[in-house]
Design a protein around this motif. Structure first.
Motif, PDB file in Angstrom:
ATOM      1  N   GLU A 234      41.724  30.266  35.878  1.00 31.81           N
ATOM      2  CA  GLU A 234      41.024  31.195  34.991  1.00 31.81           C
ATOM      3  C   GLU A 234      41.586  31.091  33.578  1.00 31.81           C
ATOM      4  O   GLU A 234      42.800  31.068  33.378  1.00 31.81           O
ATOM      5  CB  GLU A 234      41.159  32.631  35.501  1.00 31.81           C
ATOM      6  N   PRO A 235      40.695  31.037  32.580  1.00 33.48           N
ATOM      7  CA  PRO A 235      41.144  30.872  31.195  1.00 33.48           C
ATOM      8  C   PRO A 235      42.164  31.905  30.743  1.00 33.48           C
ATOM      9  O   PRO A 235      43.166  31.546  30.114  1.00 33.48           O
ATOM     10  CB  PRO A 235      39.847  30.989  30.399  1.00 33.48           C
ATOM     11  N   GLU A 236      41.946  33.172  31.071  1.00 33.84           N
ATOM     12  CA  GLU A 236      42.886  34.192  30.600  1.00 33.84           C
ATOM     13  C   GLU A 236      44.283  33.975  31.168  1.00 33.84           C
ATOM     14  O   GLU A 236      45.288  34.119  30.471  1.00 33.84           O
ATOM     15  CB  GLU A 236      42.369  35.586  30.954  1.00 33.84           C
ATOM     16  N   ARG A 237      44.352  33.585  32.427  1.00 37.51           N
ATOM     17  CA  ARG A 237      45.650  33.330  33.071  1.00 37.51           C
ATOM     18  C   ARG A 237      46.355  32.134  32.409  1.00 37.51           C
ATOM     19  O   ARG A 237      47.537  32.186  32.094  1.00 37.51           O
ATOM     20  CB  ARG A 237      45.430  33.055  34.556  1.00 37.51           C
ATOM     21  N   ILE A 238      45.607  31.059  32.185  1.00 38.19           N
ATOM     22  CA  ILE A 238      46.203  29.864  31.577  1.00 38.19           C
ATOM     23  C   ILE A 238      46.646  30.149  30.143  1.00 38.19           C
ATOM     24  O   ILE A 238      47.758  29.789  29.738  1.00 38.19           O
ATOM     25  CB  ILE A 238      45.206  28.691  31.629  1.00 38.19           C
ATOM     26  N   LEU A 239      45.787  30.803  29.363  1.00 38.36           N
ATOM     27  CA  LEU A 239      46.145  31.101  27.968  1.00 38.36           C
ATOM     28  C   LEU A 239      47.345  32.045  27.899  1.00 38.36           C
ATOM     29  O   LEU A 239      48.204  31.901  27.019  1.00 38.36           O
ATOM     30  CB  LEU A 239      44.945  31.701  27.242  1.00 38.36           C
ATOM     31  N   HIS A 240      47.441  32.990  28.811  1.00 36.52           N
ATOM     32  CA  HIS A 240      48.580  33.906  28.847  1.00 36.52           C
ATOM     33  C   HIS A 240      49.872  33.133  29.142  1.00 36.52           C
ATOM     34  O   HIS A 240      50.900  33.351  28.495  1.00 36.52           O
ATOM     35  CB  HIS A 240      48.343  34.987  29.904  1.00 36.52           C
ATOM     36  N   ALA A 241      49.806  32.227  30.119  1.00 35.43           N
ATOM     37  CA  ALA A 241      50.996  31.432  30.457  1.00 35.43           C
ATOM     38  C   ALA A 241      51.447  30.598  29.264  1.00 35.43           C
ATOM     39  O   ALA A 241      52.643  30.490  28.983  1.00 35.43           O
ATOM     40  CB  ALA A 241      50.697  30.535  31.658  1.00 35.43           C
TER      41      ALA A 241
END
Length: 198
Positions: A165-172
């Motif tokens: 998921e984009p939000e998870r990847i961008l947060h990491a």
């Protein structure tokens, strides 16, 4: 190439309507380049394109609808690569290699288009049920089945989709400083363990 759009199509457009649509999309891309996806408002888009705000809402329905329209070409290109492109992402490689390539390529896709995807993900439908999301979820399920995974491949592909998921990847990346290579290596390890366990 026209595959399954992230935003369902409409009736064929009149020439002037198609021209206005391209004008709005060009203006939206310019604004995103200048101030990011979070800085794009429907009012700012209307001003940049020289149209009324109502015109923008009639065309795209909502801000999320605009973001989904902007993503459609990128999503279709990604679909073309995993469905018809060369291996290992496309057909012809063993399923594990294709799973690894899918996750790695999707992480790269999020690096380029993640802000738009995050801005479009305002509802459960936009995140999970748009045709493009259903397609790549089914693709993961198919690869898991081909790799011999029998422990609920549909639900397993749902779990794997959550990792991408984009939000998870961008947060990491942004909050925890995780390098892209580390994300890709973690994906490779995860799918390898799942396939080996099968």
């Amino acid at each position: 190439m026209s595959l399954i759009p992230i935003r369902p199509g409409r009736e064929p457009e009149r020439r002037d309507a198609a021209r206005n649509r391209e004008l709005l999309l060009r203006a939206a891309r310019e604004l995103i380049e200048e101030c990011g996806a979070d800085g794009l408002t429907m009012g700012a888009l209307a001003n940049r394109a020289g149209v009324g705000k109502g015109t923008v809402f009639r065309r795209f329905g909502s801000r999320a609808g605009l973001m989904m329209t902007l993503l459609s070409d990128a999503e279709a290109e990604f679909q073309g690569r995993f469905m018809f492109g060369p291996p290992p992402l496309g057909p012809g490689a063993p399923p594990l290699e294709r799973l690894v390539a899918f996750g790695t390529e999707r992480i790269d896709w999020v690096l380029e288009f993640g802000e738009l995807a995050r801005a479009a993900d305002v509802s459960a439908y936009n995140r999970f049920d748009v045709p493009a999301a259903v397609l790549w979820h089914r693709h993961l399920e198919m690869l898991l089945r081909e790799a011999g995974v029998t422990a609920d491949p549909w639900l397993m592909s749902t779990s794997l989709s959550a990792v991408l998921e984009p939000e998870r990847i961008l947060h990491a990346l942004r909050v925890h400083g995780v390098a892209t290579e580390r994300l890709a290596a973690s994906w490779c390890e995860l799918v390898s363990r799942i396939v080996r366990a099968a």
